[in-house]
Write an enzyme that holds these catalytic residues in place. Structure first.
Site, PDB file in Angstrom:
ATOM      1  N   SER A 234      -2.649  -3.048  -9.178  1.00 37.24           N
ATOM      2  CA  SER A 234      -2.910  -1.656  -8.841  1.00 37.24           C
ATOM      3  C   SER A 234      -3.800  -1.025  -9.917  1.00 37.24           C
ATOM      4  O   SER A 234      -4.890  -1.527 -10.177  1.00 37.24           O
ATOM      5  CB  SER A 234      -1.581  -0.915  -8.650  1.00 37.24           C
ATOM      6  OG  SER A 234      -1.770   0.337  -8.052  1.00 37.24           O
ATOM      7  N   ASP A 462      -2.446  -3.354   2.654  1.00 33.98           N
ATOM      8  CA  ASP A 462      -2.089  -2.588   1.459  1.00 33.98           C
ATOM      9  C   ASP A 462      -2.337  -1.103   1.694  1.00 33.98           C
ATOM     10  O   ASP A 462      -3.461  -0.692   1.972  1.00 33.98           O
ATOM     11  CB  ASP A 462      -2.934  -3.073   0.282  1.00 33.98           C
ATOM     12  CG  ASP A 462      -2.469  -2.522  -1.060  1.00 33.98           C
ATOM     13  OD1 ASP A 462      -1.974  -1.379  -1.107  1.00 33.98           O
ATOM     14  OD2 ASP A 462      -2.621  -3.234  -2.065  1.00 33.98           O
ATOM     15  N   HIS A 492       1.910  -3.589  -1.064  1.00 37.49           N
ATOM     16  CA  HIS A 492       1.111  -3.345  -2.261  1.00 37.49           C
ATOM     17  C   HIS A 492       1.531  -4.337  -3.324  1.00 37.49           C
ATOM     18  O   HIS A 492       2.640  -4.280  -3.844  1.00 37.49           O
ATOM     19  CB  HIS A 492       1.362  -1.906  -2.725  1.00 37.49           C
ATOM     20  CG  HIS A 492       0.512  -1.476  -3.874  1.00 37.49           C
ATOM     21  ND1 HIS A 492      -0.856  -1.515  -3.856  1.00 37.49           N
ATOM     22  CD2 HIS A 492       0.855  -0.979  -5.095  1.00 37.49           C
ATOM     23  CE1 HIS A 492      -1.333  -1.045  -5.000  1.00 37.49           C
ATOM     24  NE2 HIS A 492      -0.303  -0.723  -5.777  1.00 37.49           N
TER      25      HIS A 492
END
Length: 523
Positions: A234, A462, A492
């Site tokens: 991320s 995602d 995610h």
């Protein structure tokens, strides 16, 4: 600013269950073995790069890190001193909290593998031990190492509102429809900003991603690695991309998973997230309808399911639901809870339960628990510093500042992108308005000519970092550097799903130096 805007806290939200998914396409090609770990060379052993870390048993995570119990005895913790301002390397310093688990096969040890789990604002010291089973294969030959980035947790963690004020802030109407509601949101943002400046003003200019990338290189040197081996997830992909730009010759084996698009400004990123969360919600509703349409709270899904959720949210705006804790589930907290559950397919059942409770039983318990998990609030009402660090890092990184009028002009586009999340993500853009520190860049530079191949992993479903960001990151890293690997799946964080194909691909790269063909796909 909403934590959902940057996908903060996602990996701390879900119980990571390994899903048996198979299928992999693409030929492998080999990469050269990286230089082995060695003591810091004389050329770099100057100043803070020459410091020795005093590893010792880890205490329980602090309140800023999220609390809990001490990690197992095979974990060690240390403190690294770094310049507060890299423009003044001999000036003031700050302490960075580190944690590690030594390689189990010391004879075949490769070196240190550093992790950043995202946010920005997530505590690596608290997160890595919790997720260690996912990375057990890598722990055979790597010391697993993570850290609290500057401004996070125990690394000069940014402090803003106290717990009671955070409850009020999290519940405020974040999709205002009237001038009075807009003013209330503006006032809430101003109170948050003032508290950050009052409690952490001296550190706010120095929690930017470029400084954190320089911290990574300092860690590399102090840990004794000639090249950086790194796993960023991320926001951690943005950090990794900036590192590669600053230190292309120091890049070893680097994996960027669930990738932030480095070319998008905050408005474009927020719009992409609105679309991404709506896509994930559509996929959830489709699966829910397929499994048990009669009991599914979103019915047949699609437009009907979206309408059911927006109807619930409109009711919550007028009359929040009670919970067993005595707190109320507001519209904003419900949106946060729904978004939180979409970070992993493993939390879809909790989302179905939460929506059923809210729609049929008039209870907000489950959705509130999901929201609290994403916001970093424990059952006792204590918040970690995720929200404070998220805002501080985001605002010092990005130059853009958005007014209420800017958001109002963009609202139709955001609502078209997502009837559920559009207005929420759009109004989150005002979080940096009035921030006391100017932002540094329009968007991060991640070009890294001459760097070793970097694996760039994207997942098609995602919600927080849409898969297109991985392709863009690979392009921006440069020809021969960015190598894309796509997982056809949900959630995610690709590697942590346990997909066998993706795990084999990443493990072969990190452990053996086998670089997959660009465009490899796992299903």
């Amino acid at each position: 600013m909403h934590t959902v805007v940057r996908g903060a806290g996602a990996l701390g939200l879900v119980a990571l269950l390994l899903a048996p998914v198979s299928g992999c396409q693409g030929e492998d090609r080999s990469a050269a073995e990286p230089a082995p770990s060695s003591p810091v060379t004389a050329a770099s052993a100057t100043g803070l790069a020459a410091q020795q870390l005093a590893w010792k048993a880890c205490p329980a995570p602090s309140a800023a890190q999220g609390g809990g119990t001490p990690p197992a005895s095979d974990w060690e913790c240390a403190t690294l001193k770094a310049p507060l301002d890299y423009a003044e390397p001999d000036g003031k310093t700050l302490d960075l909290a580190l944690i590690r688990s030594r390689a189990k096969d010391e004879q075949h040890r490769i070196g240190s593998l550093l992790f950043n789990f995202g946010g920005p604002g997530g505590s690596g010291v608290a997160t890595l031990p919790a997720l260690a089973p996912v990375y057990a294969t890598l722990n055979t030959r790597y010391d697993l190492v993570s850290f609290d980035p500057r401004g996070v947790g125990n690394s000069a963690g940014v402090k803003c509102l106290d717990d009671r004020a955070m409850d009020v802030n999290a519940a405020v109407d974040s999709t205002p429809d009237t001038p009075a509601a807009v003013k209330s949101l503006d006032d809430s943002n101003a109170q948050f900003t003032a508290a950050c400046e009052r409690n952490s003003g001296p550190v706010l200019p120095y929690v930017d991603t470029e400084s954190a990338a320089r911290d990574l290189d300092l860690m590399r040197q102090v840990l004794g690695d000639q090249k950086l081996s790194y796993f960023g997830i991320s926001y951690g992909t943005q950090l990794g991309g900036v590192y590669a730009h600053l230190f292309p010759k120091e890049v070893g084996r680097v994996v960027l998973d669930s990738v932030v698009d480095p070319t998008k400004d905050p408005q474009q990123a927020a719009l992409g997230q609105a679309q991404g969360f709506q896509l994930a919600l559509d996929d959830f509703m489709k699966a829910c309808a397929t499994q048990d349409a009669a009991a599914c709270p979103t019915g047949s899904g699609g437009a009907d399911g979206t309408a059911r959720i927006t109807d619930l949210l409109q009711k919550l705006e007028q009359a929040p639901l009670p919970t067993s804790s005595g707190r109320q589930l507001t519209e904003s907290l419900a949106i946060t809870g729904i978004a939180g559950a979409l970070y992993s397919k493993q939390t879809w059942p909790a989302l179905a339960s939460g929506l059923t409770e809210a729609m049929q039983a008039g209870s907000g318990d489950t959705l509130l628990q999901l929201a609290d998990s994403l916001l970093g609030r424990d059952p006792d009402g204590h918040y970690n510093n995720l929200n404070a660090a998220n805002r501080a890092i985001s605002c010092v990184d990005a130059r853009q500042r958005y007014s209420d009028q800017d958001v109002e002009q963009q609202l139709p586009q955001f609502r078209d992108a997502s009837p559920v999340f559009g207005a929420f993500t759009a109004w989150g853009l005002t979080g940096c308005t009035g921030w006391p520190v100017p932002g540094k860049t329009d968007h991060p530079d991640v070009s890294a000519p001459g760097a070793a191949p970097i694996l760039v992993v994207g997942t098609t479903g995602d919600p927080a970092t849409p898969v297109e960001g991985a392709r863009t990151m690979a392009q921006q890293l440069g020809a021969g550097v960015g190598v894309t690997v796509t997982l056809n799946g949900e959630g995610h964080g690709g590697y942590n799903t346990g997909n066998p194909c993706l795990k084999r691909t990443v493990d072969a790269y990190l452990l053996d130096g086998t670089v997959p063909a660009d465009g490899t796909t796992c299903s």
